[in-house]
Design a protein around this motif. Structure first.
Motif, PDB file in Angstrom:
ATOM      1  N   ASN A   1      50.156  17.078  44.369  1.00 13.78           N
ATOM      2  CA  ASN A   1      48.714  18.170  44.865  1.00 13.78           C
ATOM      3  C   ASN A   1      49.216  19.520  45.109  1.00 13.78           C
ATOM      4  N   GLY A   2      51.197  20.270  44.065  1.00 15.52           N
ATOM      5  CA  GLY A   2      51.085  21.522  43.868  1.00 15.52           C
ATOM      6  C   GLY A   2      51.893  22.296  45.033  1.00 15.52           C
ATOM      7  N   VAL A   3      52.006  21.843  46.497  1.00  9.28           N
ATOM      8  CA  VAL A   3      52.621  22.821  47.092  1.00  9.28           C
ATOM      9  C   VAL A   3      54.309  21.870  47.191  1.00  9.28           C
ATOM     10  N   LEU A   4      54.940  21.419  46.356  1.00 11.48           N
ATOM     11  CA  LEU A   4      56.062  22.158  46.062  1.00 11.48           C
ATOM     12  C   LEU A   4      56.309  22.438  44.655  1.00 11.48           C
ATOM     13  N   PHE A   5      55.671  22.991  43.868  1.00 12.26           N
ATOM     14  CA  PHE A   5      55.847  23.121  42.392  1.00 12.26           C
ATOM     15  C   PHE A   5      55.925  24.195  42.171  1.00 12.26           C
ATOM     16  N   THR A   6      57.452  24.896  43.042  1.00 12.72           N
ATOM     17  CA  THR A   6      56.950  26.586  43.277  1.00 12.72           C
ATOM     18  C   THR A   6      58.355  26.711  41.601  1.00 12.72           C
TER      19      THR A   6
ATOM     20  N   ARG B   1      43.554  17.281  53.733  1.00  8.84           N
ATOM     21  CA  ARG B   1      44.952  16.831  52.586  1.00  8.84           C
ATOM     22  C   ARG B   1      45.651  16.608  53.815  1.00  8.84           C
ATOM     23  N   GLY B   2      45.583  17.610  54.972  1.00 13.33           N
ATOM     24  CA  GLY B   2      46.979  17.204  56.534  1.00 13.33           C
ATOM     25  C   GLY B   2      47.725  17.842  56.461  1.00 13.33           C
ATOM     26  N   GLY B   3      47.602  19.043  55.374  1.00  7.71           N
ATOM     27  CA  GLY B   3      48.646  20.038  54.898  1.00  7.71           C
ATOM     28  C   GLY B   3      48.315  21.661  55.973  1.00  7.71           C
ATOM     29  N   HIS B   4      49.697  22.344  55.685  1.00  6.59           N
ATOM     30  CA  HIS B   4      49.421  23.133  56.560  1.00  6.59           C
ATOM     31  C   HIS B   4      50.728  24.528  56.080  1.00  6.59           C
ATOM     32  N   ASN B   5      50.352  24.472  54.751  1.00  7.98           N
ATOM     33  CA  ASN B   5      50.884  25.955  53.697  1.00  7.98           C
ATOM     34  C   ASN B   5      49.561  25.987  52.137  1.00  7.98           C
ATOM     35  N   PHE B   6      48.479  26.294  52.655  1.00  4.57           N
ATOM     36  CA  PHE B   6      47.264  26.191  52.039  1.00  4.57           C
ATOM     37  C   PHE B   6      48.318  28.440  51.139  1.00  4.57           C
ATOM     38  N   GLU B   7      48.393  29.017  51.992  1.00  5.21           N
ATOM     39  CA  GLU B   7      48.599  29.575  51.010  1.00  5.21           C
ATOM     40  C   GLU B   7      49.555  29.109  49.443  1.00  5.21           C
ATOM     41  N   THR B   8      50.688  28.892  50.410  1.00  8.95           N
ATOM     42  CA  THR B   8      52.211  28.105  48.705  1.00  8.95           C
ATOM     43  C   THR B   8      51.468  27.290  47.895  1.00  8.95           C
ATOM     44  N   LEU B   9      50.103  26.728  48.400  1.00  6.53           N
ATOM     45  CA  LEU B   9      49.796  26.105  47.271  1.00  6.53           C
ATOM     46  C   LEU B   9      49.232  27.138  46.238  1.00  6.53           C
ATOM     47  N   LYS B  10      48.080  27.745  46.480  1.00  3.31           N
ATOM     48  CA  LYS B  10      48.295  29.059  45.934  1.00  3.31           C
ATOM     49  C   LYS B  10      48.757  30.156  44.592  1.00  3.31           C
TER      50      LYS B  10
END
Length: 501
Positions: A339-344, A377-386
């Motif tokens: 889902n990309g959020v943890l792909f740091t 998606r139930g997330g709260h960190n869209f900027e991190t995803l971007k």
């Protein structure tokens, strides 16, 4: 003239024999022998008992001097009498399908559809009833019918008998309960084994696995859903060049590792809430996965990880990735579904051992704006995803990953953002955008009724016309990026994609 189908060697509860009985009786009814050269017909006497050793289905249309009507009406009387004369439920199902097929071939779609529905109410559910209704309704409204379903409107195409599918020979999909599938579970849900109880080789050529492979060679495709499978539904099966009775394989080409449901998001289309599996479960899954998967990967070409949860949130998935390298698995490509959020950057650096093994990275997002993404998606960190998507873009531009894909499950809450999603993907130098319809998943946060309410791809949905207009608006983007509509289930893929050409 008499029709008799000896069924002592048939099991009418088996789909192969069931379809054979339907087709045999239908062909007899529409054949030259039943053109009723005389103007008289007897109500046929039909007997049948699936449990009897001397079972047969018989029809007799000998002359009755008290009856006189046209040949077409004679056939209709014959075929309608079939259903009224049978006692066993399964044989009634045979006759019901013969009736509807005859009526549809005559152009009486409304009567054919109603007959199937009434028969289903009295006889019970039968998957072939679903196929027949689908074909009849699409014919009635002038829509394309998959070749595999033409027989249900009286057109004998023999598509399945002359085509095959290689998916059951290639795939080894591990699900969260340890069950193994040979194709997508939405299209072919039958497990061929379980990694908690069987080793890989045993599962690969289990009796069920071989029976599935046989079914795609003998023309029945009895384990497959002929409506939901996009390969069958869109007439993309491979022609049979040479018949084979070889149903065992040495190794799978692709292993899909979906054993862990753990995820950092709680998307309602997938689950009812946050899932983080317990350490005891993790240890059991780890032990069994390593015992089964690692030997298979030595000769497999692709590993897809993790379609059931988030690859970077799963300890089992992370451990598996840490054990892989190019030296030990020289022919293996790894496809990451995330889902990309943890792909740091830090997370990526933790797995330097696989940097030269990556095939595609597919990021599921389902939105083009933060507000929609947070709802769906139930997330709260869209900027991190971007930010993380920019990292993936740079990896693609450097050639470290072979393909960058973005996935969007469309529904009534987000379909208006599809054009903006394509523009975003273009800015990220994405290779492919996948638009996948929302489908019902047992155990998800959506009921079946919720899914129907959101299914804008259905022609009867109040927002369907707007959905089509939005698809058409994206057509100029096709020369710059690959857009796949629909990656999923039972939709006229070629039609919707043609709107974008």
């Amino acid at each position: 003239m008499t029709f008799q189908l000896e069924t002592h060697d048939l099991n009418l509860t088996k789909e192969t024999d069931f379809r054979y009985a339907v087709q045999s009786l239908f062909e007899w009814i529409v054949s030259e022998n039943t053109n009723a050269h005389s103007s008289f017909i007897n109500w046929p006497k039909i007997i049948g008992n699936p449990c009897s050793q001397s079972n047969s289905i018989q029809c007799d249309n000998s002359v009755n001097p008290e009856t006189s009507t046209s040949p077409i009406s004679l056939k209709r009387k014959l075929v309608l009498s079939v259903a009224d004369s049978l006692a066993p439920t399964v044989v009634k199902a045979v006759s019901a399908l013969v009736v509807s097929r005859f009526l549809a071939s005559e152009g009486s779609y409304h009567k054919a559809r109603d007959y199937i529905r009434r028969s289903r109410e009295h006889i019970g559910e039968n998957r072939i009833f679903e196929y027949a209704l689908y074909a009849i309704e699409r014919t009635e409204f002038g829509e394309r019918i998959p070749r595999a379903l033409l027989e249900h409107v009286g057109i004998q195409d023999n598509y399945l008998a002359t085509h095959t599918c290689d998916q059951p020979y290639k795939n080894f999909y591990i699900t969260s309960d340890g069950g193994v599938l040979s194709c997508c579970g939405v299209f072919l849900p039958q497990h061929i084994g379980n990694v908690f109880y069987n080793d890989g080789k045993e599962i690969l050529n289990s009796s069920v696995a071989q029976d599935i492979r046989k079914s795609v060679q003998d023309g029945t495709f009895s384990y497959c859903d002929h409506i939901k499978c996009p390969i069958i539904n869109n007439d993309r099966l491979q022609p049979i060049n040479q018949q084979t009775d070889k149903y065992d394989i040495n190794h799978p080409e692709k292993v899909m590792f979906g054993i862990d449901l753990t995820c950092n998001l709680a998307c309602p289309q997938c689950r009812q809430g946050m899932i983080a599996e317990r350490s005891t479960e993790m240890q059991q899954k780890y032990d069994n996965a390593m015992r089964t998967v690692l030997p298979l990967l030595e000769s497999s070409k692709r590993l897809v990880i993790n379609p059931s949860g988030e690859v970077f949130a799963s300890k089992v998935s992370r451990k598996l990735l840490s054990l892989l390298n190019k030296d030990k698995y020289p022919d293996l490509k790894i496809d990451l579904m995330t889902n990309g959020v943890l792909f740091t950057p830090d997370q990526w650096d933790n797995f330097s051992n696989i940097h030269d093994m990556i095939g595609f990275v597919r990021v599921s997002i389902d939105a083009a704006t933060a507000s929609t993404w947070e709802v769906i998606r139930g997330g709260h960190n869209f900027e991190t995803l971007k930010q993380n998507l920019c990292l993936i873009k740079s990896l693609r531009e450097k050639g470290i990953i072979e393909q960058f894909e973005m996935l969007f499950v469309y529904q009534s809450q987000n379909f208006r953002e599809m054009p903006a999603f394509v523009q975003w993907a273009k800015e990220l130098s994405c290779d492919k955008v996948i638009f996948q319809q929302l489908f019902y998943l047992p155990g998800s946060g959506y009921t079946f009724e919720n899914v129907l309410e959101r299914s804008v791809f259905k022609s009867e949905h109040p927002l369907h016309k707007e959905f089509i207009t939005i698809l058409e608006s994206m057509s100029p983007d096709f020369d710059q990026i690959t857009i796949d509509v629909d990656y999923g289930v039972g939709i006229d893929t070629e039609y919707y994609s043609s709107l974008l050409l």
